[in-house]
Design a protein around this motif. Structure first.
Motif, short mmCIF file in Angstrom:
data_model
loop_
_atom_site.label_atom_id
_atom_site.label_comp_id
_atom_site.label_asym_id
_atom_site.label_seq_id
_atom_site.Cartn_x
_atom_site.Cartn_y
_atom_site.Cartn_z
N ILE A 223 0.86 -1.19 0.00
CA ILE A 223 0.00 0.00 0.00
C ILE A 223 0.89 1.24 0.00
CG2 ILE A 223 -1.84 1.25 1.17
CD1 ILE A 223 -2.62 -1.52 0.10
N SER A 224 0.61 2.18 -0.92
CA SER A 224 1.43 3.40 -1.02
C SER A 224 1.01 4.42 0.02
CB SER A 224 1.28 4.02 -2.42
OG SER A 224 1.79 3.14 -3.40
N TYR A 225 1.99 5.02 0.67
CA TYR A 225 1.77 6.07 1.66
C TYR A 225 2.52 7.33 1.23
CZ TYR A 225 -0.23 2.67 4.92
OH TYR A 225 -1.02 1.71 5.51
N ASP A 226 1.85 8.46 1.31
CA ASP A 226 2.46 9.76 1.03
C ASP A 226 1.98 10.69 2.14
OD1 ASP A 226 3.45 12.11 0.05
OD2 ASP A 226 2.62 11.89 -1.97
N VAL A 227 2.74 10.73 3.24
CA VAL A 227 2.28 11.41 4.46
C VAL A 227 3.33 12.39 4.95
CG1 VAL A 227 0.75 9.54 5.19
CG2 VAL A 227 3.15 9.49 5.86
N SER A 228 2.86 13.35 5.75
CA SER A 228 3.75 14.43 6.18
C SER A 228 4.72 14.00 7.26
CB SER A 228 2.91 15.62 6.69
OG SER A 228 2.12 15.22 7.80
N SER A 229 4.43 12.93 7.96
CA SER A 229 5.29 12.49 9.06
C SER A 229 6.08 11.25 8.68
CB SER A 229 4.45 12.19 10.30
OG SER A 229 5.23 11.61 11.32
N ASN A 230 7.22 11.07 9.32
CA ASN A 230 7.99 9.84 9.13
C ASN A 230 7.47 8.70 10.00
OD1 ASN A 230 10.02 10.55 7.16
ND2 ASN A 230 10.87 11.92 8.72
N LYS A 231 6.41 8.96 10.74
CA LYS A 231 5.83 7.94 11.63
C LYS A 231 4.42 7.60 11.15
CE LYS A 231 6.50 8.28 16.04
NZ LYS A 231 6.41 8.74 17.45
#
Length: 445
Positions: A223-231
């Protein structure tokens, strides 16, 4: 020649008032006060015995907590062991109860980072700046900061009041500084931009924008994730923190290594409790029981046995006896480790149902934890019994003090009376001596 009336006299009355009074008081104290003292000691011994039993119950409670459905931590059946490969991410879980066995694969292609700007070098942070305006834009909101009459230090202090970005004066050389402005958090949604009016601190130079805000980009189990946090916190409670680009994985397995030993510890502690309770409630003519109210502790032990003997599972199909756990004729709990170990492997879910249970049908551990926890509650069995014993000791101490005061008063009065008798007897002896001299004189003539 007579020695005194009935052998009494000044010396005789002194002996009477000291030795005899002391003997009488000692004898009455033994008869009156010693029974109270003995009862205080017996009650205190009973209270000490109850405290010892309560301590062991708490030890049993600590073990049973491992099988509590409502524990704030992780119960023994939800323990998960994990092995990891790769160093692109770290794995953690504050609550492993939702984790399930399996492998999670993570591939990190980009780390999230902040926007970071730096000014031209500054040689004197206390110098006053030229008049102008620094504008910092976060999202759709802009914040203006006038430099008129301000030092670099005072400007940074003013910027520091805004929580939407970070500002600091960093020493970058022996005698040089830069004004550094960063976005408050990583990610594109927290990006900032800086403009200058009537002043040039270098923020609009291309080289001043040293880091550009970006999201973490990764795939987790495809599943691809594109999020502002590294957590990333997964729905199952697993926390994945990216540290560098690359591939990693975590393999999770049920940790059943301590299940059998923990159940055996519960059984051993229960058996210790049986021995301890019996040692204080069973007695004979030569050695009376320490606990006078055995019914209280018998009630407790019967309640524990009822929980252990009970039927569990949604259809009452589970019991200890199905998995090598039984009671012998002396009331001790026995565990067949071989049979229980096989059950851990072959009937794991059934064992969890038996010991932990569900909200609608609690298991042995959950019910036992609730019961043991209630014993020292405000109106619990231990609390009520302890209060009764403490009240009894207080009453006995008051009885002892009252009886002791009465004895002191009684024998003080007796000593006073003997002193008065001494004066009277001495007077009579003096008169008798005078009469004797007169009689003796008449006989001589």
């Amino acid at each position: 020649m007579a020695d005194g009336i009935l052998g009494l006299g000044s010396s005789g009355s002194v002996d009477l008032s000291s030795d005899l009074i002391t003997k009488l008081k000692t004898a009455e104290s033994t008869a009156t006060l010693d029974p109270i003292t003995e009862e205080i000691e017996d009650t205190q011994a009973e209270l000490d015995a109850l405290t010892e039993i309560e301590t062991m119950v708490l030890e049993l409670l600590d073990l049973v907590n491992d099988f509590d459905l409502y524990t704030s931590g992780t119960n023994a059946f939800d323990e998960i062991s994990a092995t990891t490969s790769g160093d692109s991410v770290t794995f953690d879980a504050t609550d492993s109860s939702k984790l399930t066995p399996g492998t999670i694969s993570v591939s990190v292609s980009q780390l999230a980072q902040k926007d970071v700007y730096q000014s031209n070098t500054i040689s004197d942070t206390t110098a006053t700046m030229d008049s102008g305006t620094i504008t910092i834009t976060v999202g759709d909101t802009s914040y203006d900061f006038s430099t008129d009459g301000k030092t670099y230090e005072s400007l940074v202090t003013e910027m520091g009041y805004n929580s939407n970005f970070e500002a600091s004066l960093e020493q970058v050389g022996d005698d040089s500084y830069r004004l550094v402005i960063k976005s408050s958090e990583t990610g594109e949604s927290n990006a900032i931009s800086i403009s200058q009016t009537d002043i040039d601190l270098g923020f609009e130079d291309e080289d001043s924008h040293v880091l550009t805000a970006q999201n973490m980009q990764a795939t987790i189990d495809g599943i691809s994730y594109d999020v502002s946090s590294n957590k990333v916190t997964m729905a199952n409670g697993l926390i994945i923190t990216a540290t560098t680009t690359g591939d990693s994985s975590i393999t999770m397995e049920r940790d059943t290594s301590t299940l059998v030993s923990t159940i055996e510890e519960v059984a051993d502690k229960y058996n210790d409790l049986v021995d301890l309770v019996n040692s204080y409630i069973l007695g004979d003519e030569d050695d009376p029981a320490t606990i006078s109210d055995s019914s209280t502790l018998k009630t407790m032990m019967n309640s524990i046995k009822e929980i252990l003997f009970g039927s569990y599972g949604l259809d009452d199909e589970e019991s200890l006896f199905k998995y090598g756990i039984s009671f012998d004729s002396d009331g001790y709990l026995n565990v067949d480790s071989t049979e229980l170990t096989e059950a851990v492997t072959d009937n794991y879910d059934d064992l969890k149902e038996l010991f932990v249970g569900y909200a609608e049908k609690e298991g042995i551990g959950t019910k036992l934890k609730t019961y043991l926890d209630s014993l020292d509650s405000l109106d619990g069995l231990f609390t009520t019994y302890e209060d009764k014993l403490n009240d009894r000791i207080d009453t006995l101490n008051e009885d002892y003090e009252t009886a002791s005061d009465k004895l002191d008063e009684k024998y003080e009065q007796m000593a006073t009376q003997f002193a008065e008798y001494t004066v009277l007897i001495t007077q009579m002896e003096t008169a008798f001596e005078s009469l004797k001299l007169i009689i003796d004189g008449s006989s001589d003539s």
